[in-house]
Design an enzyme around this catalytic site. Structure first.
Site, PDB file in Angstrom:
ATOM      1  N   GLY A 214       0.771  -0.633  -0.131  1.00  0.00           N
ATOM      2  CA  GLY A 214      -0.057  -0.011  -0.025  1.00  0.00           C
ATOM      3  C   GLY A 214       0.564   1.159  -0.109  1.00  0.00           C
ATOM      4  O   GLY A 214       0.146   2.379   0.475  1.00  0.00           O
ATOM      5  N   ALA A 215       2.338   1.300  -0.517  1.00  0.00           N
ATOM      6  CA  ALA A 215       2.599   2.434  -0.739  1.00  0.00           C
ATOM      7  C   ALA A 215       2.760   3.370  -1.971  1.00  0.00           C
ATOM      8  O   ALA A 215       3.553   4.095  -1.804  1.00  0.00           O
ATOM      9  CB  ALA A 215       4.014   1.906  -1.169  1.00  0.00           C
TER      10      ALA A 215
ATOM     11  N   ARG B 149      -0.009   5.968  -1.889  1.00  0.00           N
ATOM     12  CA  ARG B 149      -0.738   6.517  -1.236  1.00  0.00           C
ATOM     13  C   ARG B 149       0.142   6.856   0.212  1.00  0.00           C
ATOM     14  O   ARG B 149       0.181   5.495   0.604  1.00  0.00           O
ATOM     15  CB  ARG B 149      -1.923   7.042  -1.698  1.00  0.00           C
ATOM     16  CG  ARG B 149      -2.189   6.882  -2.809  1.00  0.00           C
ATOM     17  CD  ARG B 149      -4.214   6.524  -3.772  1.00  0.00           C
ATOM     18  NE  ARG B 149      -4.148   5.377  -3.196  1.00  0.00           N
ATOM     19  CZ  ARG B 149      -4.967   5.522  -3.152  1.00  0.00           C
ATOM     20  NH1 ARG B 149      -6.159   5.907  -2.675  1.00  0.00           N
ATOM     21  NH2 ARG B 149      -5.957   3.839  -3.073  1.00  0.00           N
TER      22      ARG B 149
ATOM     23  N   ASN C  19       0.717  -2.833   4.966  1.00  0.00           N
ATOM     24  CA  ASN C  19      -0.245  -1.378   5.486  1.00  0.00           C
ATOM     25  C   ASN C  19      -1.382  -1.501   5.017  1.00  0.00           C
ATOM     26  O   ASN C  19      -2.395  -0.629   5.039  1.00  0.00           O
ATOM     27  CB  ASN C  19       1.136  -0.109   5.573  1.00  0.00           C
ATOM     28  CG  ASN C  19      -0.230   0.743   4.965  1.00  0.00           C
ATOM     29  OD1 ASN C  19      -0.426   0.998   5.893  1.00  0.00           O
ATOM     30  ND2 ASN C  19      -0.326   1.440   3.556  1.00  0.00           N
TER      31      ASN C  19
ATOM     32  N   SER D 128      -5.670  -0.485  13.233  1.00  0.00           N
ATOM     33  CA  SER D 128      -6.677   0.282  13.581  1.00  0.00           C
ATOM     34  C   SER D 128      -7.146   0.763  14.483  1.00  0.00           C
ATOM     35  O   SER D 128      -7.335  -0.610  15.275  1.00  0.00           O
ATOM     36  CB  SER D 128      -7.595   0.864  11.970  1.00  0.00           C
ATOM     37  OG  SER D 128      -8.664   0.810  12.718  1.00  0.00           O
TER      38      SER D 128
ATOM     39  N   TYR E 294     -14.306  -4.046   8.379  1.00  0.00           N
ATOM     40  CA  TYR E 294     -12.927  -4.041   9.119  1.00  0.00           C
ATOM     41  C   TYR E 294     -12.246  -4.090  10.056  1.00  0.00           C
ATOM     42  O   TYR E 294     -11.357  -3.902  10.476  1.00  0.00           O
ATOM     43  CB  TYR E 294     -13.202  -2.307   8.877  1.00  0.00           C
ATOM     44  CG  TYR E 294     -12.096  -1.149   8.562  1.00  0.00           C
ATOM     45  CD1 TYR E 294     -10.921  -1.620   7.491  1.00  0.00           C
ATOM     46  CD2 TYR E 294     -11.782  -0.595   9.664  1.00  0.00           C
ATOM     47  CE1 TYR E 294     -10.082  -0.679   7.573  1.00  0.00           C
ATOM     48  CE2 TYR E 294     -10.772  -0.372   9.884  1.00  0.00           C
ATOM     49  CZ  TYR E 294      -9.626   0.473   8.380  1.00  0.00           C
ATOM     50  OH  TYR E 294      -8.603   0.915   8.989  1.00  0.00           O
TER      51      TYR E 294
ATOM     52  N   ALA F  10     -13.031  -6.516  12.148  1.00  0.00           N
ATOM     53  CA  ALA F  10     -13.035  -7.715  12.755  1.00  0.00           C
ATOM     54  C   ALA F  10     -11.296  -7.636  11.901  1.00  0.00           C
ATOM     55  O   ALA F  10     -10.692  -8.242  12.321  1.00  0.00           O
ATOM     56  CB  ALA F  10     -13.508  -8.987  11.640  1.00  0.00           C
TER      57      ALA F  10
ATOM     58  N   LYS G 122      -9.188  -5.468  11.458  1.00  0.00           N
ATOM     59  CA  LYS G 122      -8.253  -5.111  12.348  1.00  0.00           C
ATOM     60  C   LYS G 122      -7.336  -5.949  13.300  1.00  0.00           C
ATOM     61  O   LYS G 122      -6.485  -5.992  13.960  1.00  0.00           O
ATOM     62  CB  LYS G 122      -8.028  -3.630  12.340  1.00  0.00           C
ATOM     63  CG  LYS G 122      -8.376  -3.472  11.161  1.00  0.00           C
ATOM     64  CD  LYS G 122      -7.010  -2.817   9.867  1.00  0.00           C
ATOM     65  CE  LYS G 122      -6.740  -2.684   9.360  1.00  0.00           C
ATOM     66  NZ  LYS G 122      -5.856  -2.075   8.402  1.00  0.00           N
TER      67      LYS G 122
HETATM   68  P1  NAP Z   1      -5.555   5.120   1.567  1.00  0.00           P
HETATM   69  O1  NAP Z   1      -5.158   6.305   1.224  1.00  0.00           O
HETATM   70  O2  NAP Z   1      -6.446   4.271   0.432  1.00  0.00           O
HETATM   71  O3  NAP Z   1      -4.196   4.021   0.660  1.00  0.00           O
HETATM   72  C1  NAP Z   1      -3.986   2.695   0.694  1.00  0.00           C
HETATM   73  C2  NAP Z   1      -2.794   1.667  -0.585  1.00  0.00           C
HETATM   74  O4  NAP Z   1      -2.662   0.957  -0.219  1.00  0.00           O
HETATM   75  C3  NAP Z   1      -3.032   2.539  -2.098  1.00  0.00           C
HETATM   76  O5  NAP Z   1      -1.382   2.896  -1.800  1.00  0.00           O
HETATM   77  C4  NAP Z   1      -3.694   1.542  -3.016  1.00  0.00           C
HETATM   78  O6  NAP Z   1      -2.727   1.045  -3.879  1.00  0.00           O
HETATM   79  C5  NAP Z   1      -3.161  -0.137  -1.845  1.00  0.00           C
HETATM   80  N1  NAP Z   1      -4.447  -0.907  -1.890  1.00  0.00           N
HETATM   81  C6  NAP Z   1      -5.453  -1.248  -1.952  1.00  0.00           C
HETATM   82  N2  NAP Z   1      -6.061  -2.387  -1.937  1.00  0.00           N
HETATM   83  C7  NAP Z   1      -5.156  -2.662  -3.122  1.00  0.00           C
HETATM   84  C8  NAP Z   1      -4.636  -4.341  -2.651  1.00  0.00           C
HETATM   85  N3  NAP Z   1      -5.402  -5.196  -3.026  1.00  0.00           N
HETATM   86  N4  NAP Z   1      -3.808  -4.855  -3.198  1.00  0.00           N
HETATM   87  C9  NAP Z   1      -2.590  -4.010  -3.442  1.00  0.00           C
HETATM   88  N5  NAP Z   1      -2.296  -2.847  -3.042  1.00  0.00           N
HETATM   89  C10 NAP Z   1      -3.428  -1.832  -2.552  1.00  0.00           C
HETATM   90  O7  NAP Z   1      -5.199   4.583   3.045  1.00  0.00           O
HETATM   91  P2  NAP Z   1      -4.731   4.676   4.509  1.00  0.00           P
HETATM   92  O8  NAP Z   1      -5.577   5.876   5.170  1.00  0.00           O
HETATM   93  O9  NAP Z   1      -3.153   5.045   3.903  1.00  0.00           O
HETATM   94  O10 NAP Z   1      -4.259   3.878   5.314  1.00  0.00           O
HETATM   95  C11 NAP Z   1      -3.733   2.499   5.251  1.00  0.00           C
HETATM   96  C12 NAP Z   1      -3.446   1.819   6.245  1.00  0.00           C
HETATM   97  O11 NAP Z   1      -3.965   2.451   7.207  1.00  0.00           O
HETATM   98  C13 NAP Z   1      -4.815   0.917   5.984  1.00  0.00           C
HETATM   99  O12 NAP Z   1      -4.442  -0.429   6.133  1.00  0.00           O
HETATM  100  C14 NAP Z   1      -5.551   0.854   6.422  1.00  0.00           C
HETATM  101  O13 NAP Z   1      -7.013   0.377   6.914  1.00  0.00           O
HETATM  102  C15 NAP Z   1      -5.078   1.888   7.790  1.00  0.00           C
HETATM  103  N6  NAP Z   1      -5.607   2.966   8.902  1.00  0.00           N
HETATM  104  C16 NAP Z   1      -5.998   4.231   8.508  1.00  0.00           C
HETATM  105  C17 NAP Z   1      -6.393   5.289   8.595  1.00  0.00           C
HETATM  106  C18 NAP Z   1      -6.613   6.236   8.739  1.00  0.00           C
HETATM  107  O14 NAP Z   1      -7.737   7.657   9.304  1.00  0.00           O
HETATM  108  N7  NAP Z   1      -6.406   6.984   6.763  1.00  0.00           N
HETATM  109  C19 NAP Z   1      -6.774   4.921  10.183  1.00  0.00           C
HETATM  110  C20 NAP Z   1      -6.353   3.210  10.872  1.00  0.00           C
HETATM  111  C21 NAP Z   1      -6.189   2.824   9.710  1.00  0.00           C
HETATM  112  P3  NAP Z   1      -3.104   1.463  -4.722  1.00  0.00           P
HETATM  113  O15 NAP Z   1      -1.855   3.645  -4.813  1.00  0.00           O
HETATM  114  O16 NAP Z   1      -2.898   1.031  -6.116  1.00  0.00           O
HETATM  115  O17 NAP Z   1      -4.988   1.621  -5.021  1.00  0.00           O
END
Ligand code: NAP
Length: 249
Positions: A15-16, A18, A92, A144, A157, A159, A161
């Site tokens: 998930g690198a 974005r 991630n 999370s 989600y 479950a 996490k």
């Molecule tokens: P994001 O901005 O939506 O970015 C998600 C990243 O994951 C993107 O690079 C995406 O790839 C990649 N991804 C999604 N599905 C994938 C798949 N099937 N195969 C490979 N890559 C995949 O998310 P974020 O907010 O940075 O969150 C990152 C992590 O932190 C997640 O696990 C999320 O649950 C956790 N988190 C986030 C928050 C928050 O408030 N944002 C809070 C708690 C936990 P593409 O770029 O190619 O689309």
């Protein structure tokens, strides 16, 4: 000094492309690691790796759909034949498919569990073996706060996490004798694409629950991940670090 302390380490971050994952990849590159940036689309992980190289770091990109065990297996086979041993793994990549339980489709359950949790099982199983053999490794799983507290409308989600936390604690025990640490980070509300679409009212309510009175930044999470992947964190394993402005105490 052992060989591991001299040779630059290789890290793989899923998930690198974005958000949080991109910031973690950049931080690990600043720490001197070669970073393998994984995301679903070639263009997003490619642009992260390009940005790191433009700033003098070392990074490559690899598009892998982490919801597919076949794609993870193929990627690991190819990467391990090239690198032999990847010292650092950050799980991630994650998605949400929110709905109240009675409206949640089975696909929404399966997609979230496969992407967020089952992917960790496959990456760790494949990249963890060389780590245990070499007797040094760092695994960080981005969970999370909802994995600790639950959240209405996010049963799938939460479950996934919470499952990452159980996986983290179990594998910390399995791998400890080999100096491979396994920890989880539980972010609160972080400003990324994942949260940008939320209704303003939902954001206001979320903010009211944050004692530090701001949403987190991707750097807040990257700093914690960078520390846990470093030599400095060698006596820490099986822990969950909430980085949430004080939401969950
Ligand atoms: P994001 O901005 O939506 O970015 C998600 C990243 O994951 C993107 O690079 C995406 O790839 C990649 N991804 C999604 N599905 C994938 C798949 N099937 N195969 C490979 N890559 C995949 O998310 P974020 O907010 O940075 O969150 C990152 C992590 O932190 C997640 O696990 C999320 O649950 C956790 N988190 C986030 C928050 C928050 O408030 N944002 C809070 C708690 C936990 P593409 O770029 O190619 O689309």
């Amino acid at each position: 000094m052992s060989e591991e302390n001299i040779k630059p380490k290789t890290a793989l971050v899923t998930g690198a492309g974005r958000g949080i994952g991109k910031s973690i990849a950049e931080a690990l590159a600043r720490d001197g690691m070669k970073v393998i940036c994984v995301s679903k689309s070639e263009s997003s992980c490619g642009s992260t790796a390009e940005g790191i190289r433009a700033n003098g770091g070392d990074a490559v990109a690899r598009a892998v759909d982490v919801s597919s065990s076949e794609q993870i297996k193929l990627a690991c086979e190819e990467l391990l034949s090239e690198y032999e041993y990847i010292e650092v793994l950050v799980n991630n990549a994650g998605i949400t498919r929110d709905n109240l339980l009675f409206r949640m489709e089975e696909n929404d359950w399966n997609d979230v569990l496969h992407t967020n949790l089952t992917s960790c099982f496959h990456w760790i199983k494949l990249l963890g073996r060389p780590m245990t053999r070499k007797r040094w490794g760092r695994i960080v799983n981005i969970s999370s706060v909802v994995g600790l507290t639950g959240n209405a409308g996010q049963a799938n989600y939460a479950a996934s996490k919470a499952g990452m936390i159980g996986l983290t604690k179990s594998l910390a025990r399995e791998f400890a004798a080999r100096s491979v640490t396994v920890n989880a980070v539980a972010p609160g509300f972080i400003d990324t694409d994942m949260t940008s679409d939320l209704d303003e009212r939902v954001k206001e309510v979320a903010l009211s629950q944050v004692p530090l009175k701001r949403f987190g930044t991707v750097e807040d999470i990257a700093e914690m991940a960078s520390f846990l992947c470093s030599e400095k964190a060698s006596y820490i394993t099986g822990q969950v670090f909430t980085v949430d402005g004080g939401m969950v105490m």
